[in-house]
Structure formats: structure tokens, C-alpha cells
Design a protein around this motif. Structure first.
Motif, PDB file in Angstrom:
ATOM      1  N   CYS A   1      -4.746  -6.641  13.878  1.00 38.78           N
ATOM      2  CA  CYS A   1      -3.967  -7.711  13.518  1.00 38.78           C
ATOM      3  C   CYS A   1      -2.688  -7.775  13.947  1.00 38.78           C
ATOM      4  O   CYS A   1      -1.884  -8.733  13.332  1.00 38.78           O
ATOM      5  N   ALA A   2      -2.240  -7.037  14.765  1.00 40.59           N
ATOM      6  CA  ALA A   2      -0.863  -6.950  15.375  1.00 40.59           C
ATOM      7  C   ALA A   2       0.165  -6.395  14.557  1.00 40.59           C
ATOM      8  O   ALA A   2       1.341  -6.560  14.616  1.00 40.59           O
ATOM      9  N   MET A   3      -0.458  -5.387  13.454  1.00 39.05           N
ATOM     10  CA  MET A   3       0.671  -4.733  12.720  1.00 39.05           C
ATOM     11  C   MET A   3       0.708  -3.313  13.254  1.00 39.05           C
ATOM     12  O   MET A   3      -0.249  -2.613  13.627  1.00 39.05           O
ATOM     13  N   GLY A   4       2.091  -2.943  13.594  1.00 39.45           N
ATOM     14  CA  GLY A   4       2.251  -1.371  14.324  1.00 39.45           C
ATOM     15  C   GLY A   4       2.143  -0.586  13.121  1.00 39.45           C
ATOM     16  O   GLY A   4       2.370  -0.894  11.970  1.00 39.45           O
ATOM     17  N   LEU A   5       2.219   0.690  13.618  1.00 36.97           N
ATOM     18  CA  LEU A   5       1.944   1.748  12.747  1.00 36.97           C
ATOM     19  C   LEU A   5       3.382   2.208  11.886  1.00 36.97           C
ATOM     20  O   LEU A   5       3.258   2.348  10.860  1.00 36.97           O
ATOM     21  N   ARG A   6       4.169   1.609  12.475  1.00 32.60           N
ATOM     22  CA  ARG A   6       5.696   1.880  11.629  1.00 32.60           C
ATOM     23  C   ARG A   6       5.744   0.814  10.536  1.00 32.60           C
ATOM     24  O   ARG A   6       6.244   1.046   9.474  1.00 32.60           O
ATOM     25  N   THR A   7       4.915  -0.218  10.915  1.00 28.00           N
ATOM     26  CA  THR A   7       5.252  -1.450   9.818  1.00 28.00           C
ATOM     27  C   THR A   7       4.140  -1.160   8.536  1.00 28.00           C
ATOM     28  O   THR A   7       4.383  -1.330   7.364  1.00 28.00           O
ATOM     29  N   ILE A   8       2.955  -0.598   9.089  1.00 29.14           N
ATOM     30  CA  ILE A   8       2.083  -0.219   8.105  1.00 29.14           C
ATOM     31  C   ILE A   8       2.445   0.965   7.104  1.00 29.14           C
ATOM     32  O   ILE A   8       2.314   0.767   5.724  1.00 29.14           O
ATOM     33  N   ALA A   9       3.271   1.789   7.813  1.00 35.28           N
ATOM     34  CA  ALA A   9       3.729   2.905   7.056  1.00 35.28           C
ATOM     35  C   ALA A   9       4.825   2.318   6.056  1.00 35.28           C
ATOM     36  O   ALA A   9       5.031   2.769   4.814  1.00 35.28           O
ATOM     37  N   ALA A  10       5.864   1.515   6.523  1.00 35.15           N
ATOM     38  CA  ALA A  10       6.759   0.868   5.746  1.00 35.15           C
ATOM     39  C   ALA A  10       6.031   0.164   4.327  1.00 35.15           C
ATOM     40  O   ALA A  10       6.473   0.202   3.291  1.00 35.15           O
ATOM     41  N   GLN A  11       5.292  -0.656   4.777  1.00 33.07           N
ATOM     42  CA  GLN A  11       4.484  -1.430   3.727  1.00 33.07           C
ATOM     43  C   GLN A  11       3.817  -0.424   2.569  1.00 33.07           C
ATOM     44  O   GLN A  11       3.603  -0.910   1.364  1.00 33.07           O
ATOM     45  N   ALA A  12       3.230   0.639   3.109  1.00 34.48           N
ATOM     46  CA  ALA A  12       2.579   1.456   2.323  1.00 34.48           C
ATOM     47  C   ALA A  12       3.590   2.777   1.758  1.00 34.48           C
ATOM     48  O   ALA A  12       3.093   3.090   0.429  1.00 34.48           O
ATOM     49  N   GLY A  13       4.588   2.444   1.998  1.00 34.85           N
ATOM     50  CA  GLY A  13       5.585   3.323   1.465  1.00 34.85           C
ATOM     51  C   GLY A  13       5.302   4.795   1.772  1.00 34.85           C
ATOM     52  O   GLY A  13       5.803   5.861   0.865  1.00 34.85           O
ATOM     53  N   VAL A  14       5.001   5.083   2.890  1.00 34.34           N
ATOM     54  CA  VAL A  14       4.525   6.599   3.411  1.00 34.34           C
ATOM     55  C   VAL A  14       5.116   6.804   4.663  1.00 34.34           C
ATOM     56  O   VAL A  14       5.610   5.869   5.358  1.00 34.34           O
ATOM     57  N   ASP A  15       5.382   8.018   5.199  1.00 36.34           N
ATOM     58  CA  ASP A  15       5.894   8.530   6.365  1.00 36.34           C
ATOM     59  C   ASP A  15       4.995   7.993   7.465  1.00 36.34           C
ATOM     60  O   ASP A  15       3.591   8.414   7.452  1.00 36.34           O
ATOM     61  N   ARG A  16       5.526   7.471   8.665  1.00 36.12           N
ATOM     62  CA  ARG A  16       4.683   7.292   9.743  1.00 36.12           C
ATOM     63  C   ARG A  16       3.940   8.306  10.172  1.00 36.12           C
ATOM     64  O   ARG A  16       2.764   8.125  10.706  1.00 36.12           O
TER      65      ARG A  16
ATOM     66  N   LEU B   1      -2.341   8.435  -1.311  1.00 30.34           N
ATOM     67  CA  LEU B   1      -1.984   7.804   0.027  1.00 30.34           C
ATOM     68  C   LEU B   1      -2.970   6.792   0.395  1.00 30.34           C
ATOM     69  O   LEU B   1      -2.758   5.826   0.837  1.00 30.34           O
ATOM     70  N   ALA B   2      -4.417   7.189   0.257  1.00 27.89           N
ATOM     71  CA  ALA B   2      -5.385   6.229   0.609  1.00 27.89           C
ATOM     72  C   ALA B   2      -5.318   5.132  -0.188  1.00 27.89           C
ATOM     73  O   ALA B   2      -5.274   4.047   0.476  1.00 27.89           O
ATOM     74  N   ALA B   3      -4.866   5.039  -1.581  1.00 27.54           N
ATOM     75  CA  ALA B   3      -4.611   3.736  -2.129  1.00 27.54           C
ATOM     76  C   ALA B   3      -3.642   2.946  -1.659  1.00 27.54           C
ATOM     77  O   ALA B   3      -3.776   1.635  -1.596  1.00 27.54           O
ATOM     78  N   ALA B   4      -2.279   3.596  -1.167  1.00 25.93           N
ATOM     79  CA  ALA B   4      -1.177   2.967  -0.903  1.00 25.93           C
ATOM     80  C   ALA B   4      -1.502   2.396   0.756  1.00 25.93           C
ATOM     81  O   ALA B   4      -0.924   1.005   0.756  1.00 25.93           O
ATOM     82  N   VAL B   5      -2.190   2.896   1.527  1.00 24.10           N
ATOM     83  CA  VAL B   5      -2.565   2.225   2.738  1.00 24.10           C
ATOM     84  C   VAL B   5      -3.730   1.158   2.686  1.00 24.10           C
ATOM     85  O   VAL B   5      -3.628   0.018   3.248  1.00 24.10           O
ATOM     86  N   LEU B   6      -4.652   1.300   1.789  1.00 26.45           N
ATOM     87  CA  LEU B   6      -5.585   0.372   1.520  1.00 26.45           C
ATOM     88  C   LEU B   6      -5.011  -0.917   0.805  1.00 26.45           C
ATOM     89  O   LEU B   6      -5.753  -1.802   0.908  1.00 26.45           O
ATOM     90  N   ALA B   7      -4.283  -0.730   0.335  1.00 20.60           N
ATOM     91  CA  ALA B   7      -3.261  -1.872  -0.282  1.00 20.60           C
ATOM     92  C   ALA B   7      -2.909  -3.001   0.502  1.00 20.60           C
ATOM     93  O   ALA B   7      -2.300  -3.997   0.166  1.00 20.60           O
ATOM     94  N   VAL B   8      -2.649  -2.260   1.875  1.00 24.34           N
ATOM     95  CA  VAL B   8      -1.808  -3.184   2.826  1.00 24.34           C
ATOM     96  C   VAL B   8      -2.637  -4.332   3.490  1.00 24.34           C
ATOM     97  O   VAL B   8      -3.763  -3.782   3.818  1.00 24.34           O
ATOM     98  N   GLU B   9      -2.053  -5.465   3.447  1.00 22.26           N
ATOM     99  CA  GLU B   9      -2.981  -6.404   4.118  1.00 22.26           C
ATOM    100  C   GLU B   9      -2.133  -7.138   4.920  1.00 22.26           C
ATOM    101  O   GLU B   9      -0.844  -7.090   5.264  1.00 22.26           O
ATOM    102  N   PRO B  10      -3.042  -7.692   6.189  1.00 19.19           N
ATOM    103  CA  PRO B  10      -2.170  -8.290   7.323  1.00 19.19           C
ATOM    104  C   PRO B  10      -1.646  -9.720   7.171  1.00 19.19           C
ATOM    105  O   PRO B  10      -2.188 -10.694   7.666  1.00 19.19           O
ATOM    106  N   THR B  11      -1.055  -9.946   6.274  1.00 21.02           N
ATOM    107  CA  THR B  11      -0.528 -11.344   5.850  1.00 21.02           C
ATOM    108  C   THR B  11       0.669 -11.742   6.856  1.00 21.02           C
ATOM    109  O   THR B  11       1.385 -10.667   7.392  1.00 21.02           O
TER     110      THR B  11
END
Length: 289
Positions: free
Chosen positions: A61-76, A101-111
Motif C-alpha cells: 500500500c506504498a508504506m515504507g518500512l521507516r514509516t511503518i516503524a514510526a507508526q508502530a513506535g518500534v525500531d526499523r 511488537l506484534a500488537a504494535a505492528v498489527l495496529a498500523v493501518e494504511p490510512t
């Protein structure tokens, strides 16, 4: 602060700090762990595959790994380990991850708010919002000025196969600001309002009232012009309100007519069979070819 870590359990384990704060964090961890083991709820690790699948979905969905990490609050780097492992150590992707970590990443949505401003996305919702405003009487020139665009670029945007996220968010903000405002109160002339409404009417553009917030961005949704569109009653409502018939209402009306014809034939057959039983006769056999 060794390794950039604050005093606590991680620093106790990873940096060997034995200060009061780190020692207390370790004792609390051990206490909670013992209680969880006794209760049968101790799950220090979970399967990493659902996390890996979700990360790849977000990337599609065009989200980069750095953006995903920032939204999840974890290190890339932690997400990179989940995806492909630590190549410098020659290890493969992680098989297990911490539940947090699993809960934080799975909570990220491609809004849209999570996507980069230059990401291309579907123009469906953008077109519908602009067309609905034009149907209200907002001249396209005014809308273009509101977005800081030239009329030519504005028209091109409406015909492109995609629009950028930054423009989508601008159009949404404009729609939210204008859909309840009378164009004449913002300087639009009577002639401009009439021309805008006629332009929209000639092209069958749906007005604001035909869309809900949960349908205007859905490519599969259709505008509800009458409040009953897509039903047999919707066709009659179009006639009463003087609104051009929409395709869903035409299809619903045709389907209702087909059902009536089938029901009529079935009723006629029942009547014929009843009459034959009363007279003691039988239905004639069909002629052979």
C-alpha cells in the motif's frame, strides 16, 4: 545512558547495569513472569508470520518500512529482522516476536494520513467530492483557486488515473469546509452557480446528499439519489422527484418486472391445472417434433 537505553529491565539484561532502578525492574519482571506461568498465561513469544504478512501488506500500500516503524513506535531494524533477518549475522527472518511488537505492528493501518504525500492513490473519492460540490453550484474555477491550482491543471486532475495523497487530503478538507455552505455567500455569482449546476446535471454528477462518508470513497458504491436507489421503489421515487433515473434503479425495476412475469406465468399454470381437475380432463401432451 549505555547504548541509548534508559534504566530498566532491558539495561539490566543487555548492559549489565546493577543499579537500584534496573534491579527493581528485574525483580518486577521475575515476579510477573512467575505469576503468569502459574496462571498458564505466560506467552513471551508469538509467531512472527502474521506480523511479516501485515508488514508486506502495508508495503504493498506504498508504506515504507521507516514509516511503518514510526507508526508502530518500534525500531526499523526490528522490522527488518522480521522480514529478512539480520543479513550481517547471516540469520534468516525471525520466527517469533514479542507480543508487544506484534500488537504494535498489527495496529498500523494504511490510512491516507500514514502514506507519503507523493503516493499515488485512486481518484474515485476525490472526483466524487469535487463533482458533488459542482452539483451544489460551486464553479470549478472557484474550487481550483481554493486548492491553489490553475483551471487547466484542475481539469486534468479530474481525468487522471490516480491522484497524489497530498491532493486527496486537500480536496477532503475543501469538501468538509464547503459542502454545507451556499456558494453565493462566498462570492460566486448567480450565473456561475447556474452554469455549475447545469454542467453537473448534464453529466449526471451526484450531489452531496447522494453520498455517505462510508460510501463516497468506495469504488463499488453508487450514489443514492432518492434514499431508496437500488430498490424497486427507487425508480418511482426518481419520477416523483424529477431526477434522472440511475442505473441501479433501472436494474431493480427490470428485475421486479421479470419476477412479476414469472409469478404471472406460475399463477396462470395453477389456474389451468385447477380447471382441468374440476372438469376431469388432462393437459394435452405437447406435439412431437
Amino acid at each position: 545512558m549505555a547504548g541509548g537505553r534508559e534504566h530498566g529491565y532491558a539495561r539490566y539484561r543487555l548492559d549489565g547495569c546493577r543499579c537500584y532502578i534496573c534491579g527493581f525492574a528485574r525483580s518486577r519482571y521475575d515476579e510477573n513472569r512467575s505469576k503468569a506461568i502459574t496462571a498458564g498465561t505466560w506467552k513471551p513469544w508469538v509467531d512472527a508470520e502474521p506480523v511479516r504478512v501485515h508488514i508486506r501488506h502495508l508495503q504493498s500500500c506504498a508504506m515504507g518500512l521507516r514509516t511503518i516503524a514510526a507508526q508502530a513506535g518500534v525500531d526499523r531494524k526490528r522490522l527488518q529482522s522480521v522480514l529478512s533477518g539480520r543479513t550481517e549475522r547471516g540469520t534468516g527472518p525471525q520466527e517469533r516476536v514479542r507480543p508487544e511488537l506484534a500488537a504494535a505492528v498489527l495496529a498500523v493501518e494504511p490510512t491516507l494520513e500514514n502514506l507519503a504525500p507523493s503516493t499515488p492513490v485512486s481518484p474515485v473519492g476525490t472526483r466524487r467530492r469535487i463533482r458533488a460540490l459542482v452539483a451544489m453550484g460551486w464553479p470549478q474555477q472557484y474550487l481550483a483557486e481554493h486548492l491553489g491550482m490553475r483551471p487547466g491543471n484542475f481539469s486534468m486532475m479530474l481525468n487522471r488515473e490516480y491522484v497524489l495523497v497530498s491532493r486527496v487530503l486537500q480536496v477532503r478538507a475543501m469538501y468538509d469546509a464547503l459542502w454545507r455552505v451556499d456558494p453565493s455567500e462566498s462570492g460566486a455569482t448567480s450565473a456561475g452557480i447556474v452554469r455549475a449546476r447545469k454542467h453537473a446535471s448534464d453529466r449526471g454528477w451526484a450531489p452531496v446528499g447522494a453520498w455517505d462518508d462510508d460510501t463516497i470513497d468506495d469504488p463499488e458504491a453508487f450514489p443514492d439519489w432518492t434514499g431508496r436507489c437500488g430498490t424497486a421503489e427507487g425508480y418511482q421515487a426518481h419520477y416523483v422527484l424529477g431526477i434522472a433515473y440511475c442505473d441501479p434503479c433501472r436494474q431493480a425495476r427490470n428485475a421486479a418486472k421479470r419476477e412479476q412475469r414469472v409469478a404471472g406465468k406460475a399463477s396462470a399454470t395453477v389456474k389451468v391445472d385447477a380447471r382441468l381437475r374440476r372438469t376431469g380432463t388432462t393437459r394435452p401432451l405437447p406435439k412431437s417434433a
